[in-house]
Design a protein around this motif. Structure first.
Motif, PDB file in Angstrom:
ATOM      1  N   ASN A   1       0.871  -1.116  -0.129  1.00  0.00           N
ATOM      2  CA  ASN A   1       0.302  -0.168  -0.027  1.00  0.00           C
ATOM      3  C   ASN A   1       0.462   1.307   0.094  1.00  0.00           C
ATOM      4  OD1 ASN A   1      -1.130   2.767   1.094  1.00  0.00           O
ATOM      5  ND2 ASN A   1      -3.313   0.938   1.668  1.00  0.00           N
ATOM      6  N   GLY A   2       0.890   1.575  -1.580  1.00  0.00           N
ATOM      7  CA  GLY A   2       1.904   3.059  -1.388  1.00  0.00           C
ATOM      8  C   GLY A   2       1.237   4.686  -0.707  1.00  0.00           C
ATOM      9  N   GLY A   3       0.671   4.520  -0.279  1.00  0.00           N
ATOM     10  CA  GLY A   3      -0.353   5.293   0.712  1.00  0.00           C
ATOM     11  C   GLY A   3      -1.558   6.399  -0.025  1.00  0.00           C
ATOM     12  N   GLY A   4      -1.774   7.438   0.293  1.00  0.00           N
ATOM     13  CA  GLY A   4      -2.547   8.277   0.033  1.00  0.00           C
ATOM     14  C   GLY A   4      -3.092   9.219   0.470  1.00  0.00           C
ATOM     15  N   SER A   5      -3.945   9.097   1.016  1.00  0.00           N
ATOM     16  CA  SER A   5      -4.825  10.858   1.980  1.00  0.00           C
ATOM     17  C   SER A   5      -4.340  10.459   3.484  1.00  0.00           C
ATOM     18  CB  SER A   5      -6.365  10.231   1.990  1.00  0.00           C
ATOM     19  OG  SER A   5      -7.015  11.138   2.759  1.00  0.00           O
ATOM     20  N   LEU A   6      -4.009  11.899   3.580  1.00  0.00           N
ATOM     21  CA  LEU A   6      -3.754  11.875   5.203  1.00  0.00           C
ATOM     22  C   LEU A   6      -4.855  12.178   6.186  1.00  0.00           C
ATOM     23  CD1 LEU A   6      -1.256  12.302   7.208  1.00  0.00           C
ATOM     24  CD2 LEU A   6      -1.271  14.717   6.129  1.00  0.00           C
ATOM     25  N   ARG A   7      -5.437  12.295   5.713  1.00  0.00           N
ATOM     26  CA  ARG A   7      -7.224  12.220   5.632  1.00  0.00           C
ATOM     27  C   ARG A   7      -7.505  10.873   6.285  1.00  0.00           C
ATOM     28  NH1 ARG A   7     -12.034  13.825   2.872  1.00  0.00           N
ATOM     29  NH2 ARG A   7     -11.819  11.359   2.657  1.00  0.00           N
ATOM     30  N   ASP A   8      -7.463  10.566   5.292  1.00  0.00           N
ATOM     31  CA  ASP A   8      -8.544   9.219   5.240  1.00  0.00           C
ATOM     32  C   ASP A   8      -7.130   8.450   6.545  1.00  0.00           C
ATOM     33  OD1 ASP A   8     -10.481   8.424   3.958  1.00  0.00           O
ATOM     34  OD2 ASP A   8      -9.953  10.190   3.726  1.00  0.00           O
ATOM     35  N   VAL A   9      -5.653   8.326   6.932  1.00  0.00           N
ATOM     36  CA  VAL A   9      -5.101   7.789   7.583  1.00  0.00           C
ATOM     37  C   VAL A   9      -5.535   7.975   8.738  1.00  0.00           C
ATOM     38  CG1 VAL A   9      -3.282   9.388   7.347  1.00  0.00           C
ATOM     39  CG2 VAL A   9      -2.636   6.992   8.515  1.00  0.00           C
ATOM     40  N   VAL A  10      -5.545   9.392   9.232  1.00  0.00           N
ATOM     41  CA  VAL A  10      -6.101   9.958  10.728  1.00  0.00           C
ATOM     42  C   VAL A  10      -7.276   9.321  11.231  1.00  0.00           C
ATOM     43  CG1 VAL A  10      -6.491  11.744  12.088  1.00  0.00           C
ATOM     44  CG2 VAL A  10      -5.045  12.090  10.342  1.00  0.00           C
ATOM     45  N   ARG A  11      -8.247   9.555  10.258  1.00  0.00           N
ATOM     46  CA  ARG A  11      -9.628   8.955  10.559  1.00  0.00           C
ATOM     47  C   ARG A  11      -9.391   7.502  10.644  1.00  0.00           C
ATOM     48  NH1 ARG A  11     -13.360  11.104   6.098  1.00  0.00           N
ATOM     49  NH2 ARG A  11     -15.040   9.336   7.784  1.00  0.00           N
TER      50      ARG A  11
ATOM     51  N   GLY B   1       6.853  -2.421   0.386  1.00  0.00           N
ATOM     52  CA  GLY B   1       6.239  -1.498  -0.590  1.00  0.00           C
ATOM     53  C   GLY B   1       5.310  -0.838  -0.029  1.00  0.00           C
ATOM     54  N   SER B   2       5.393  -0.621   1.417  1.00  0.00           N
ATOM     55  CA  SER B   2       3.942  -0.104   2.109  1.00  0.00           C
ATOM     56  C   SER B   2       4.673   0.987   2.489  1.00  0.00           C
ATOM     57  CB  SER B   2       3.743  -1.102   3.902  1.00  0.00           C
ATOM     58  OG  SER B   2       3.382  -1.531   3.562  1.00  0.00           O
ATOM     59  N   ALA B   3       4.576   2.385   1.932  1.00  0.00           N
ATOM     60  CA  ALA B   3       5.032   3.659   2.513  1.00  0.00           C
ATOM     61  C   ALA B   3       3.716   4.779   2.964  1.00  0.00           C
ATOM     62  CB  ALA B   3       5.238   3.781   1.136  1.00  0.00           C
ATOM     63  N   SER B   4       4.534   5.842   3.889  1.00  0.00           N
ATOM     64  CA  SER B   4       3.281   7.499   3.673  1.00  0.00           C
ATOM     65  C   SER B   4       2.925   6.730   4.571  1.00  0.00           C
ATOM     66  CB  SER B   4       2.908   7.652   1.471  1.00  0.00           C
ATOM     67  OG  SER B   4       3.153   8.529   2.362  1.00  0.00           O
ATOM     68  N   ALA B   5       1.088   6.739   4.090  1.00  0.00           N
ATOM     69  CA  ALA B   5       0.145   6.909   5.418  1.00  0.00           C
ATOM     70  C   ALA B   5       0.249   5.043   5.519  1.00  0.00           C
ATOM     71  CB  ALA B   5      -1.235   7.350   4.513  1.00  0.00           C
ATOM     72  N   SER B   6      -0.034   4.639   4.939  1.00  0.00           N
ATOM     73  CA  SER B   6       0.541   3.381   5.590  1.00  0.00           C
ATOM     74  C   SER B   6       1.639   2.799   6.608  1.00  0.00           C
ATOM     75  CB  SER B   6       0.784   1.771   4.470  1.00  0.00           C
ATOM     76  OG  SER B   6       0.154   2.065   3.399  1.00  0.00           O
ATOM     77  N   GLU B   7       2.881   4.161   6.569  1.00  0.00           N
ATOM     78  CA  GLU B   7       3.385   4.052   7.668  1.00  0.00           C
ATOM     79  C   GLU B   7       3.018   4.799   8.610  1.00  0.00           C
ATOM     80  OE1 GLU B   7       7.755   3.672   5.332  1.00  0.00           O
ATOM     81  OE2 GLU B   7       6.769   5.047   4.578  1.00  0.00           O
ATOM     82  N   ILE B   8       2.169   5.746   7.966  1.00  0.00           N
ATOM     83  CA  ILE B   8       2.399   6.305   9.668  1.00  0.00           C
ATOM     84  C   ILE B   8       0.664   5.437  10.824  1.00  0.00           C
ATOM     85  CG2 ILE B   8       0.292   8.744  10.228  1.00  0.00           C
ATOM     86  CD1 ILE B   8       1.315  10.243   7.711  1.00  0.00           C
ATOM     87  N   MET B   9       0.062   5.073   9.194  1.00  0.00           N
ATOM     88  CA  MET B   9      -1.092   3.794  10.157  1.00  0.00           C
ATOM     89  C   MET B   9      -0.113   3.028  11.217  1.00  0.00           C
ATOM     90  SD  MET B   9      -3.966   3.224  10.837  1.00  0.00           S
ATOM     91  CE  MET B   9      -4.994   1.642  11.268  1.00  0.00           C
TER      92      MET B   9
END
Length: 794
Positions: free
Chosen positions: A496-506, A550-558
Motif C-alpha cells: 500500500n503506497g499511501g494516499g490520503s492523510l485525512r483518511d489515515v488519521v480517521r 512496498g508499504s509507504a507514506s500513509a501506510s507507515e503513519i498507520m
C-alpha cells in the motif's frame, strides 16, 4: 492495458519486483526499477489538498501484467529465470521513462511555445523557492546535479548518446540554473535534437542487424548496466552495443522456444535453431519497429516534462511537475471512481481491444459492447467519428472517457468481422478491486475466527460528492467482521503506497479512543498534531497490521501510530517499510500569470512538510521496523526511499503525550519467539529464504553471454536453480478462508465477480505470510484469554 471508466490498480512493486511478460519471456525488471522507480510520478494531489503520497507503484505500459492482487505477482514471479529485461525501454531514457511508462502530455499540441515554456520553468523555480520544505540554492552545483540526473533519465543505459554528443552537451553542465531563471532551453533543445538524430540512426542499425543471419559462435557478452559502461566513443561502438542487444533479444527467444519444444505438452511443429533464428529475427524487428513509432513522433512536451522533473528532483524525489491531464488521472486513482463507460482495454500497438466489461457499469448496462471487440472509431455524441486505429492506448482512452451523462459512440469490429456502432451514456463507475474488502480466516481445529481487511491504498474522493473514503470503507468492513464475532482483525497494508492523510488519521482512530496520530511540520513552524477526536472505538480487540517494503507514506503513519500506542503488532515481510516521511501539496502554476494565452500550465507537486511519529521519531528513510519479520523472496534486495537520489534527511522532533486503553498487547516478546520457532520449522519459509538468496545473487549479475553454447548453459543453470522454488507456494491445508456473510449474495449476483473472488481466495490460500500472521493472531487471542483468567483469579 488501460481502463476506461474504472480504476485499474497499477501493478504493485511486489517484493520490489514486478513481473513483465514480453513475447514468451518472463522477465524480472530490477534493473528497470533501479532507474525508473525514482522518476515516475503519479498525479498525487488536488490544489489546496494535502496528501501523503508515495511512488512505490507505477504502470509498466501494456506489457506489464496487472494482477488482481499484488500477492499474485509474488507467487507467480518466484520461479522465474533471471534475465535482463527484454523491454529495452528500461535503458532508453526518454523513450522508456516517458513514452512507455509515464505517457505524460503536459501541453495541448506539440509545437514549441517559447513564451509558455519560459513562464513554466520560471514559475516552477518560484514555487520551489517559496513552498518547498527545504529549498536549495539554484547555483552551479545544482546545475551539475540536474545535468547528470537528466542524462541518466534520458539515456541511463548509454544506448543513444555517444561521447561526441556528450562533448556538445557538457558546456551546459553549469548553465542550467542560469537558463532556468532566464526561461531559456538551449541545453534541452540540443539534447532532444541529438536524441532524435540518434533514434533515427539506431533504427537503421537494428533493422540492418536483424535483416541477416546472426553469428552466435563469437565469444561476446552483453553488459546491461549503464553505470558500468562509458559513453560510446563513436557511432561504430554504439552500433556494436546495439548488435549485442539484438543478439541477446534473438538468442534469448530462440533458447526459450527450444526449451518449450522439449516439454511433454508441446504439440506444435518442432523447428531447428536456424529456422527459429530466421523467424525470431523477423519477430524482434516487428516488436522494435512498433516500439520506435512513438519515439519518432518527437513529442517535445513529453520530453520537456522529463527535463523539468530532472531539475525539480534535485530538491527531493517526490516533488514534480504534472500536466492538467495527470491531475484528472490523480482524481481517478485517488477516488476509485471515474466518469466513463466501464471497460478494460489493451493495445497491441495497432488495435485497441476490449478485454473486460465491468459489471454494473454503463457498457455492461447497455449490453452491446463485448470482450474481444476492437475499437475502430470514437465519436463524441453526434460529432464525426475519429479513426483511432494505430493510436496509443492513452489517446484512445482520453477519447472514450468523459463527463457523466454525455454520449460516446464507438465503432467496433466484432470478432467475426462485422462492424457495429454502439452508443453508450457515460456515468460514474466505481471499482471494487481498489477498495477495502474483508475475509474470515481460521484454521482446522481452532475455534477462533479472525477478520482480515485488505486495503490496497488510502483512497479518498475530495470532490463535493465525496463518494469514496477508505476510512469509511474500513469502518464498514469492521462492522461486518464484528457481526461475524471475530476474535481478532488483521489489517493488510502490504504494497500500500499511501494516499490520503485525512483518511489515515480517521482510520487510526477506529482502533483507539482518541489522541494524536501523526505530527506534521512545515518549514520554520511548530509541528501540527493531527489527532483523532472521536472518542468512539469501533474495534477494541487484538489487531495486527501487515506491512512490507512496498508499504509507504500513509501506510507507515498507520503502522507507526498503532505500534507507538502499543495497539497492534506490526508484522513485516521486510525488515523495514519504504521510508517516506514527507507530505506534498499540489500548487496550480496558473496562479503565477494573468496571461490566458499560456494557460493551462499544469500543477507542481511540492514537498511542503515532513511528518513525524507521535514519539518524535521519523519514518523518513528509516521506515517502520516491524515487531515480527517474516521471510520474503525479495528480502535481500535493497529498496525504499533510502535508495532514491536526493531524498530528504531523517530528523527528529519533540514527542507528544499519548495514551490508549482500548487494547494492550499481552506479551510481544513471546509472540515473536513463537513465530520464529514456527518459521524455522516451516519448509516453505526455508525455501523462501533460499530463494531470496538466489534472487539477490542473480540480481547482481549484469553481463550475459552471447555465444550460443555459453548462453544455453547459463540459461539452463537458471532453470535448474529455479526448479526447487517453482511450486513452493501451495494451498495451505488447514488454512480456511471465506467471505463474510454480508458479502456473499452480492458476490454471487455476477459470474465475473464470482470468478474474481475465487481467484482472490485461491491466492490468499497460498499466502504463507498471511497464514503465519493468522497463527500469531491465534497466539494473541490465547494469551489474552490466559491473562483474563489470571486477572479474574487474582
Amino acid at each position: 492495458m488501460q481502463v476506461v471508466g474504472i480504476v485499474l490498480k497499477p501493478p504493485q512493486i511486489t517484493g520490489f519486483v514486478e513481473k513483465v511478460r514480453v513475447a514468451r519471456h518472463k522477465v524480472h525488471i530490477l534493473a528497470l526499477l533501479t532507474l525508473v522507480h525514482k522518476r515516475l510520478w503519479f498525479p498525487v494531489q488536488l490544489l489546496s489538498r494535502i496528501f501523503v503520497n508515495d511512488q512505490t507503484t507505477f504502470p509498466l505500459m501494456m506489457y506489464a501484467t496487472r494482477p488482481s492482487d499484488p500477492l499474485k505477482t509474488v507467487q507467480k514471479s518466484i520461479d522465474m529465470k533471471w534475465k535482463p529485461s527484454l523491454l529495452f525501454f528500461s535503458f532508453l531514457g526518454i523513450a522508456g521513462l516517458v513514452f512507455f511508462f509515464n505517457r505524460l502530455a503536459p501541453f495541448q499540441g506539440d509545437d514549441p511555445n517559447p513564451k509558455k515554456e519560459a513562464k513554466l520553468i520560471q514559475s516552477i523555480l518560484y514555487g520551489l523557492e517559496r513552498f518547498h520544505y527545504a529549498p536549495k540554492e539554484v547555483n552551479d552545483q545544482f546545475s551539475r546535479e540536474a545535468y547528470n540526473l537528466y542524462l541518466e533519465n534520458v539515456d541511463g543505459g548509454k544506448r543513444f548518446f555517444t561521447q561526441s554528443d556528450i562533448d556538445q552537451l557538457q558546456p551546459f553542465a553549469t548553465e542550467l540554473d542560469d537558463e532556468a531563471r532566464a526561461g531559456t532551453y538551449a541545453f534541452f533543445n540540443l539534447s532532444i535534437d541529438l536524441l532524435g538524430n540518434s533514434v533515427d540512426k539506431v533504427q537503421g542499425w537494428y533493422r540492418e542487424i536483424l535483416s541477416k543471419p546472426m553469428d552466435f559462435n563469437v565469444n561476446e557478452y552483453l553488459e546491461t548496466d549503464g553505470k558500468k559502461l562509458s559513453w560510446a566513443q563513436d557511432d561504430a561502438e554504439l552500433q556494436h552495443r546495439w548488435e549485442h542487444w539484438m543478439k541477446y533479444e534473438v538468442l534469448s527467444r530462440i533458447t526459450d522456444e527450444l526449451e518449450n519444444q522439449e516439454k511433454p505438452e508441446f504439440k506444435g511443429e518442432k523447428k531447428d535453431f536456424a529456422t527459429l533464428e530466421t523467424e525470431i529475427r523477423e519477430k524482434v524487428l516487428e516488436i522494435y519497429d512498433r516500439r520506435f513509432k512513438p519515439l519518432q513522433k518527437r513529442d517535445r512536451s513529453r520530453q520537456l516534462e522529463v527535463y523539468l522533473n530532472s531539475l525539480i528532483n534535485i530538491f527531493d524525489p517526490h516533488s514534480g511537475y504534472f500536466s492538467p491531464k495527470n491531475k484528472a488521472e490523480f482524481d481517478f486513482r485517488m477516488s476509485g471512481k471515474l466518469e466513463g463507460i466501464g471497460a478494460r482495454l489493451q493495445s497491441d500497438g495497432e488495435k485497441t481491444t476490449v478485454t473486460e466489461i465491468v459489471p454494473g457499469g454503463p457498457a455492461w448496462k447497455q449490453g452491446d459492447l463485448k470482450s474481444k471487440d476492437v475499437i475502430v472509431k470514437v465519436a463524441q455524441g453526434d460529432d464525426e467519428p475519429v479513426d483511432v486505429m494505430g493510436w496509443e492506448i492513452d489517446d484512445v482512452v482520453s477519447k472514450i472517457r468523459g463527463p457523466k451523462g454525455t454520449i460516446v459512440k464507438l465503432t467496433v469490429q466484432k470478432p467475426e468481422g462485422s462492424t457495429k456502432v454502439i452508443s453508450i451514456v457515460r456515468d460514474i463507475v466505481i471499482t471494487e478491486e481498489a477498495m477495502a474488502k474483508s475475509l474470515i480466516l481460521s484454521t482446522e481445529g481452532a475455534p477462533d475466527k479472525v477478520g482480515y481487511i485488505y486495503l490496497p491504498k488510502f483512497y479518498a474522493d475530495f470532490t463535493p460528492e465525496g463518494i469514496t473514503s477508505c476510512a469509511e470503507d474500513v469502518e464498514k468492513e469492521i462492522a461486518k467482521l464484528r457481526r461475524e464475532n471475530v476474535n481478532g482483525i488483521i489489517l493488510d497494508l502490504r504494497n500500500n503506497g499511501g494516499g490520503s492523510l485525512r483518511d489515515v488519521v480517521r482510520m487510526s482512530g477506529l482502533f483507539i479512543e482518541q489522541g494524536p496520530i501523526v505530527q506534521v511540520k512545515s518549514r520554520g513552524r511548530q509541528p501540527d498534531i493531527n489527532a483523532d477526536s472521536d472518542p468512539r472505538v469501533q474495534y477494541n480487540g487484538p489487531l495486527i497490521v501487515m506491512v512490507n517494503a512496498g508499504s509507504a507514506s500513509a501506510s507507515e503513519i498507520m503502522a507507526a501510530a498503532m505500534q507507538d500506542y502499543g495497539r497492534a503488532v506490526i508484522v513485516g515481510a521486510s525488515t523495514q517499510t519504504y521510508g517516506k516521511g514527507t507530505v506534498q501539496r499540489f500548487w496550480d502554476l496558473d496562479l503565477t500569470t494573468n496571461d490566458e494565452s499560456i494557460k493551462p500550465m499544469g500543477e507542481m507537486k511540492v514537498t511542503i512538510q515532513k511528518f513525524y511519529r507521535i514519539t518524535g521519531k521519523t519514518n523518513q528513510l528509516e521506515g517502520v521496523i516491524p515487531d515480527i519479520v517474516l521471510p520474503d523472496s525479495y528480502m535481500y534486495i535493497d529498496y525504499g526511499e533510502r535508495e532514491d537520489e536526493y531524498p530528504m534527511p531523517a530528523t527528529t522532533i519533540e514527542p507528544v503525550a499519548f495514551n490508549q486503553n482500548a487494547y494492550h498487547i499481552a506479551n510481544l516478546d513471546k509472540l515473536a519467539e513463537n513465530s520464529a520457532t514456527r518459521v524455522k520449522q516451516n519448509a516453505t519459509f526455508k525455501l523462501i529464504e533460499e530463494n531470496a538468496q538466489r534472487l539477490k545473487r542473480q540480481r547482481d549479475v549484469s553481463q550475459f553471454p552471447l555465444e550460443k553454447e555459453a548462453f544455453q548453459a547459463w540459461d539452463k543453470s537458471l532453470v535448474e536453480e529455479a526448479k526447487p522454488f517453482e511450486n513452493m507456494l501451495q494451498p495451505i491445508g488447514d488454512f480456511k478462508i471465506e467471505n463474510p456473510m454480508a458479502d456473499r449474495s452480492y458476490i454471487q449476483s455476477d459470474t465475473s465477480r464470482v470468478a474474481r473472488n475465487d481467484d482472490w481466495l485461491k491466492d490468499r490460500k497460498k499466502d504463507i505470510q498471511l497464514y503465519e500472521t493468522l497463527r500469531i493472531m491465534q497466539d494473541m487471542i490465547r494469551m489474552d484469554a490466559v491473562a483474563a483468567t489470571r486477572e479474574r483469579n487474582e
